[in-house]
Design an enzyme around this catalytic site. Structure first.
Site, PDB file in Angstrom:
ATOM      1  N   CYS A 146       0.454  -6.751  -1.360  1.00  0.00           N
ATOM      2  CA  CYS A 146       0.872  -6.380  -0.012  1.00  0.00           C
ATOM      3  C   CYS A 146       1.981  -5.333  -0.038  1.00  0.00           C
ATOM      4  O   CYS A 146       2.691  -5.161  -1.024  1.00  0.00           O
ATOM      5  CB  CYS A 146       1.335  -7.604   0.772  1.00  0.00           C
ATOM      6  SG  CYS A 146       2.784  -8.454   0.092  1.00  0.00           S
ATOM      7  N   CYS A 147       2.079  -4.616   1.084  1.00  0.00           N
ATOM      8  CA  CYS A 147       3.180  -3.686   1.338  1.00  0.00           C
ATOM      9  C   CYS A 147       3.538  -3.818   2.813  1.00  0.00           C
ATOM     10  O   CYS A 147       3.063  -4.740   3.481  1.00  0.00           O
ATOM     11  CB  CYS A 147       2.797  -2.254   0.972  1.00  0.00           C
ATOM     12  SG  CYS A 147       1.401  -1.570   1.885  1.00  0.00           S
ATOM     13  N   GLY A 148       4.363  -2.941   3.328  1.00  0.00           N
ATOM     14  CA  GLY A 148       4.842  -3.089   4.695  1.00  0.00           C
ATOM     15  C   GLY A 148       3.738  -3.235   5.721  1.00  0.00           C
ATOM     16  O   GLY A 148       3.751  -4.150   6.549  1.00  0.00           O
TER      17      GLY A 148
END
EC number: 3.1.3.48
Length: 217
Positions: A146-148
């Site tokens: 995941c990322c932002g």
């Protein structure tokens, strides 16, 4: 190789079976399809994170999870979460991982970035390789990347993984753009994926996920 459809996902949940007064789902297990009785609605809302999607069996992608997503994540029995950013995720996610003994791996986009650098831009080859080494090792599963927002950085890593799996560039690009929204994809991301040297990722076939071994045959 064309992108698989949602029906091809190994960990999908099949259609409801209403052959009597009870409600069942046909849930796939390692032994086959097992009929599970649904006795009541969940007490908490089951809300997936932004841009959540299964990638392969026990491998998932999304934007940064928030507290409303935690009941959903618990159902995945995650062992590892890979966070694709220089900055730390929200405190709530750190506490969630600590409470539930989930290994939170920090994959810095640019470990040499200075205070004036934008931490949301780009991924280095080194950081991509580190994440992919985690992904190709089955002892880290179930695993969430995941990322932002779950778009460009996560899309870069998954795109490079698809290259390892032998996908053609058209299919890789289509999957990447599926998550970028109305603003579209970034040409630099697609160029990075295209130029990535897949030979830099070492795959131990004894410790690789089955779906990866199948794609390499």
């Amino acid at each position: 190789m064309d992108s698989p459809t949602l029906e091809d996902r190994e960990n999908s949940i099949e259609d409801c079976d209403d052959d009597d007064d009870n409600i069942y789902i046909n849930e796939e297990t390692e032994e086959g399809h097992e009929k599970v009785l649904v006795t009541h609605a969940p007490q908490e809302r089951i809300v997936p994170p932004l841009n959540f999607c299964p990638v392969e069996r026990y491998l998932y992608r999304s934007g940064q999870p928030s507290p409303v997503n935690f009941p959903f994540l618990l159902n995945l029995n995650l062992k590892t979460i890979v966070w694709l950013a220089n900055e730390e995720p929200q405190d709530s996610l750190l506490e969630f991982c600590d409470t539930h003994k989930i290994n939170l791996q920090f994959a810095a986009i640019n470990p040499d970035a200075g205070e004036d650098d934008n931490p949301w831009d780009g991924l280095t080859e080194h950081s991509i390789i580190n994440v992919l080494q985690t992904i190709v090792t089955k002892e880290n599963y179930p695993l969430l990347v995941c990322c932002g927002m779950g778009r460009h950085r996560t899309g870069t890593v998954i795109g490079c993984l698809r290259r390892i799996m032998g996908w053609n560039l058209a299919s890789v690009s289509e999957e990447y753009r599926r998550f970028t929204g109305s603003r579209g994809g970034r040409i630099l991301v697609e160029l990075l994926i295209e130029a990535f040297d897949t030979a830099l990722v070492e795959i131990d076939k004894k410790n690789a996920p089955d779906w990866l071994l199948t794609s390499l045959e």
